[in-house]
Design a protein around this motif. Sequence first.
Motif, PDB file in Angstrom:
ATOM      1  N   SER A 151      85.116 -28.668  35.654  1.00  0.00           N
ATOM      2  CA  SER A 151      83.816 -28.246  36.172  1.00  0.00           C
ATOM      3  C   SER A 151      83.986 -27.358  37.398  1.00  0.00           C
ATOM      4  O   SER A 151      83.319 -26.327  37.535  1.00  0.00           O
ATOM      5  CB  SER A 151      82.979 -29.474  36.532  1.00  0.00           C
ATOM      6  OG  SER A 151      81.762 -29.085  37.134  1.00  0.00           O
ATOM      7  N   LEU A 152      84.907 -27.760  38.287  1.00  0.00           N
ATOM      8  CA  LEU A 152      85.129 -26.975  39.496  1.00  0.00           C
ATOM      9  C   LEU A 152      85.761 -25.622  39.165  1.00  0.00           C
ATOM     10  O   LEU A 152      85.450 -24.609  39.792  1.00  0.00           O
ATOM     11  CB  LEU A 152      86.018 -27.758  40.469  1.00  0.00           C
ATOM     12  CG  LEU A 152      86.119 -27.215  41.893  1.00  0.00           C
ATOM     13  CD1 LEU A 152      84.737 -27.017  42.515  1.00  0.00           C
ATOM     14  CD2 LEU A 152      86.946 -28.155  42.760  1.00  0.00           C
ATOM     15  N   VAL A 153      86.646 -25.584  38.150  1.00  0.00           N
ATOM     16  CA  VAL A 153      87.231 -24.309  37.734  1.00  0.00           C
ATOM     17  C   VAL A 153      86.145 -23.370  37.235  1.00  0.00           C
ATOM     18  O   VAL A 153      86.139 -22.170  37.549  1.00  0.00           O
ATOM     19  CB  VAL A 153      88.303 -24.533  36.656  1.00  0.00           C
ATOM     20  CG1 VAL A 153      88.730 -23.203  36.042  1.00  0.00           C
ATOM     21  CG2 VAL A 153      89.506 -25.254  37.228  1.00  0.00           C
ATOM     22  N   ASN A 154      85.188 -23.922  36.447  1.00  0.00           N
ATOM     23  CA  ASN A 154      84.083 -23.091  35.944  1.00  0.00           C
ATOM     24  C   ASN A 154      83.238 -22.543  37.090  1.00  0.00           C
ATOM     25  O   ASN A 154      82.801 -21.385  37.070  1.00  0.00           O
ATOM     26  CB  ASN A 154      83.213 -23.904  34.987  1.00  0.00           C
ATOM     27  CG  ASN A 154      83.946 -24.215  33.685  1.00  0.00           C
ATOM     28  OD1 ASN A 154      84.839 -23.470  33.272  1.00  0.00           O
ATOM     29  ND2 ASN A 154      83.578 -25.312  33.035  1.00  0.00           N
ATOM     30  N   GLU A 155      83.009 -23.401  38.094  1.00  0.00           N
ATOM     31  CA  GLU A 155      82.229 -22.937  39.241  1.00  0.00           C
ATOM     32  C   GLU A 155      82.963 -21.803  39.974  1.00  0.00           C
ATOM     33  O   GLU A 155      82.346 -20.837  40.433  1.00  0.00           O
ATOM     34  CB  GLU A 155      81.982 -24.102  40.203  1.00  0.00           C
ATOM     35  CG  GLU A 155      81.055 -25.176  39.639  1.00  0.00           C
ATOM     36  CD  GLU A 155      80.864 -26.326  40.620  1.00  0.00           C
ATOM     37  OE1 GLU A 155      81.207 -26.130  41.812  1.00  0.00           O
ATOM     38  OE2 GLU A 155      80.408 -27.398  40.208  1.00  0.00           O
ATOM     39  N   ILE A 156      84.270 -21.971  40.088  1.00  0.00           N
ATOM     40  CA  ILE A 156      85.059 -20.921  40.756  1.00  0.00           C
ATOM     41  C   ILE A 156      84.942 -19.609  39.998  1.00  0.00           C
ATOM     42  O   ILE A 156      84.738 -18.544  40.595  1.00  0.00           O
ATOM     43  CB  ILE A 156      86.534 -21.359  40.864  1.00  0.00           C
ATOM     44  CG1 ILE A 156      86.683 -22.526  41.835  1.00  0.00           C
ATOM     45  CG2 ILE A 156      87.428 -20.196  41.302  1.00  0.00           C
ATOM     46  CD1 ILE A 156      88.054 -23.162  41.821  1.00  0.00           C
ATOM     47  N   TYR A 215      87.183 -33.914  33.721  1.00  0.00           N
ATOM     48  CA  TYR A 215      85.864 -33.288  33.773  1.00  0.00           C
ATOM     49  C   TYR A 215      85.623 -32.599  35.126  1.00  0.00           C
ATOM     50  O   TYR A 215      85.198 -31.442  35.183  1.00  0.00           O
ATOM     51  CB  TYR A 215      84.778 -34.337  33.532  1.00  0.00           C
ATOM     52  CG  TYR A 215      83.385 -33.800  33.746  1.00  0.00           C
ATOM     53  CD1 TYR A 215      82.756 -33.019  32.776  1.00  0.00           C
ATOM     54  CD2 TYR A 215      82.703 -34.057  34.953  1.00  0.00           C
ATOM     55  CE1 TYR A 215      81.486 -32.516  32.992  1.00  0.00           C
ATOM     56  CE2 TYR A 215      81.446 -33.555  35.171  1.00  0.00           C
ATOM     57  CZ  TYR A 215      80.839 -32.778  34.192  1.00  0.00           C
ATOM     58  OH  TYR A 215      79.589 -32.265  34.421  1.00  0.00           O
ATOM     59  N   ALA A 216      85.913 -33.303  36.232  1.00  0.00           N
ATOM     60  CA  ALA A 216      85.661 -32.744  37.565  1.00  0.00           C
ATOM     61  C   ALA A 216      86.523 -31.501  37.795  1.00  0.00           C
ATOM     62  O   ALA A 216      86.069 -30.502  38.373  1.00  0.00           O
ATOM     63  CB  ALA A 216      85.947 -33.795  38.638  1.00  0.00           C
ATOM     64  N   PHE A 217      87.762 -31.571  37.325  1.00  0.00           N
ATOM     65  CA  PHE A 217      88.675 -30.435  37.485  1.00  0.00           C
ATOM     66  C   PHE A 217      88.139 -29.215  36.746  1.00  0.00           C
ATOM     67  O   PHE A 217      88.038 -28.115  37.304  1.00  0.00           O
ATOM     68  CB  PHE A 217      90.056 -30.835  36.961  1.00  0.00           C
ATOM     69  CG  PHE A 217      91.091 -29.754  37.072  1.00  0.00           C
ATOM     70  CD1 PHE A 217      91.873 -29.628  38.206  1.00  0.00           C
ATOM     71  CD2 PHE A 217      91.293 -28.846  36.034  1.00  0.00           C
ATOM     72  CE1 PHE A 217      92.832 -28.638  38.306  1.00  0.00           C
ATOM     73  CE2 PHE A 217      92.243 -27.845  36.134  1.00  0.00           C
ATOM     74  CZ  PHE A 217      93.019 -27.750  37.269  1.00  0.00           C
TER      75      PHE A 217
END
Length: 741
Positions: A147-152, A143-145
């Motif tokens: 989520s961070l990709v989406n933010e990027i 999930y964290a991975f």
Amino acid sequence: MKLNPGAVAIVAAALAATYSPEQAEAFTATTASRSGLGFIDASWLRTEHRNSWSSLSVAAPVETSDAPLLLDYDMVNSLTYRGLQKECRERGFPAVGTTAALRTRLLDEAAAVRSEGVDENGNISEFCASDSIKFSDESDPEYAFKSLVNEIMEKAEIGHWKAATRKLKKLKKCYATDKNPVPAEAYVAVLETCLDNRLQGARASVPARKILEEMAENGYVIPSDMGNSCVFNSLGDGPNATHAGCGGIDTALAMLAALESQSTGLDSNIITVDTYGAVVSALSRDGAVEEAVLLLRAMVVEHSFTPPLSTFADVAAAASMAGGKGEIVLQVMTLAKASGYVLDQIASAGAGRSILASGVIAAEQMENLALGLRLLTAAGKAEGCEPDRGDDLVASSSKAAQRACTLIHKSAIDMAFQDDNWKLAVKLLSLMTERSLTPSTTVWRKVVSLCCRNEKSKKATALLLDWIKFSEDGKADKPPLKVFNTVVNTCEIVGEEELTVVVLNAMKNTHETEGNIVTLNIALKRLAKQGNILSCEGIIIGMLQAGIEPSVVTYTTAIGACVKAGNPQYAYEWLTRMRSRNVKPNFHTYNTAIAACLDGELESTVLGSKIATEMLQDIVLEIEKGFEGSADYNSVIPDKYTKVLARSLMKKLRDNWRDGKININVAKATVRVPLLNLVDFERSEMAEKVKKMKAQKVSERKAAAAAADDGCDPDTDECEIDADFSAVNTLSKESHRRMEV
């Protein structure tokens, strides 16, 4: 209170360099128990401590040896890409690869390890530190991975390149694994937003470089257009090819290395010729000529590119301006030829003319006159330069090129003068004017004098008239009177009376004078050829009335008229007159006077013996006191022609005693003695003294000419001195041959 693991690692590393292993281990164990963390191993600390001490002990003698400097982590991290390559080469490591690969080789060699939780700049990393409040979806381990990709992707889409690069860095350090690496689309998205506005004015150069290197390490395909744009836009016009302090050559080279790591198979030319050319030109502008030519060679030889002429021109110009790098200029020209360019045709383009100009400058620096002239000839053959000439454009392309072209032509003319090649000298002088080069007075004078030496009166006159025209146009100084006199004298020698009048009129118009003593001497020679004794005397009287003191050449010429007229008594009278004016006879004067006495009459033979006696007396005085100036003007030392004349006079004396005009014993005891001394002069003790004295005079004269540095050319002066006496010598020798017959 719990300590951040990164802080603990930093403190532990500091302790390892300060305290004993036991003290450091005790402190670390206590700290670890208090913080609830047990990741620090005491055995690692002991190893690190030993490495620290051993590093210090090895580093001590390095300053006094040729061994490479021992590097620590901070030093390695501060090196530029080329600095990393240099250190790797010095240590025998491969100097190719990404920035991270080069740093790893140096860090492994120095055993310098970055602590966990510390970023590549030596700072405590904030990316992986725990937040005070953390939300996660335990049903999805990634999930964290995700989520961070989406933010990027969101930040990249709206153009927030700084936020996108920070989050990409956090994703790689905190969440990415070998099984679950950073996705390629994330790299591409961030790279695309970094590329906006030409890498954000080059401020995004370093993040773009890191992205390219990480994509290459992960085996991701780098879009060719994006990779080339990154390299191209990281270069600016500032120092080290930076733009406002950002980007630069080292960043571009690192990007280039990342792209080259993917250049395999069908995609071997992922890097375009323009990208390579931009880096080569940037290296040239920065003065890194050796690196520029290596990359240029790789373009031509390894990648089979045909770089634009401007790329070759940039490297060649930088090498020629650096000085002492002529060989590199020749390498550039060889690579240009290997790329398919023809040297005889490239002068039609501005960049091609720049290459040829750099070649001429290098040829002058290497003293390769033939190469410099060959390159200018090649430029002259180029089409498409109308209305100008290619060689003219090359020679005038810069001050350095103009200077090199002028020096090459001048040196070539000097060589032609030494080789007595008047045709080559005239051709080179003609090329100088055609190429808009300005010949100096010395160059003009040498070529004209060389033509006169070879009795090319028409060519000498034409060159003199051209010289006058150039001086009227302000492109040269006026020809000195001495040059006019030399040309007039040559015209007189070869019998070109019409040319003599032309040159005399030109002299009058140029210097507003009828001439000087040399001009009058030349007029005197014309009368002497005719044997007109009275007219010669009239000219000398006119000179005295005008306040012009006759020279030794004047009196020698008047004596020459007596030779032509067969009047030895008048010849001796002129010897007496010149001494009364404090003008000393030289060996030319005595030779001419003796030649006047070869009519076979006893009275003339006795007079010739008397003249020989006076010559021997002057020889003794010269050996005692020496002489000043040129030997041709001021020396009385006999030459080979003196010996010939003395023998001829001795034969006349023999005929006289055979005819019963004089007693043989009296003749041998009186008249023949001075003549015999002249014949045997070379074998006398005085001759040895004369040789040493002449050698000393020659060296003194050359030293004086070099010290004066006033544009005087001893070689040219000697040529003109010879011309002064040539006509008189011709008169006496012709009369001697006629009398012998």
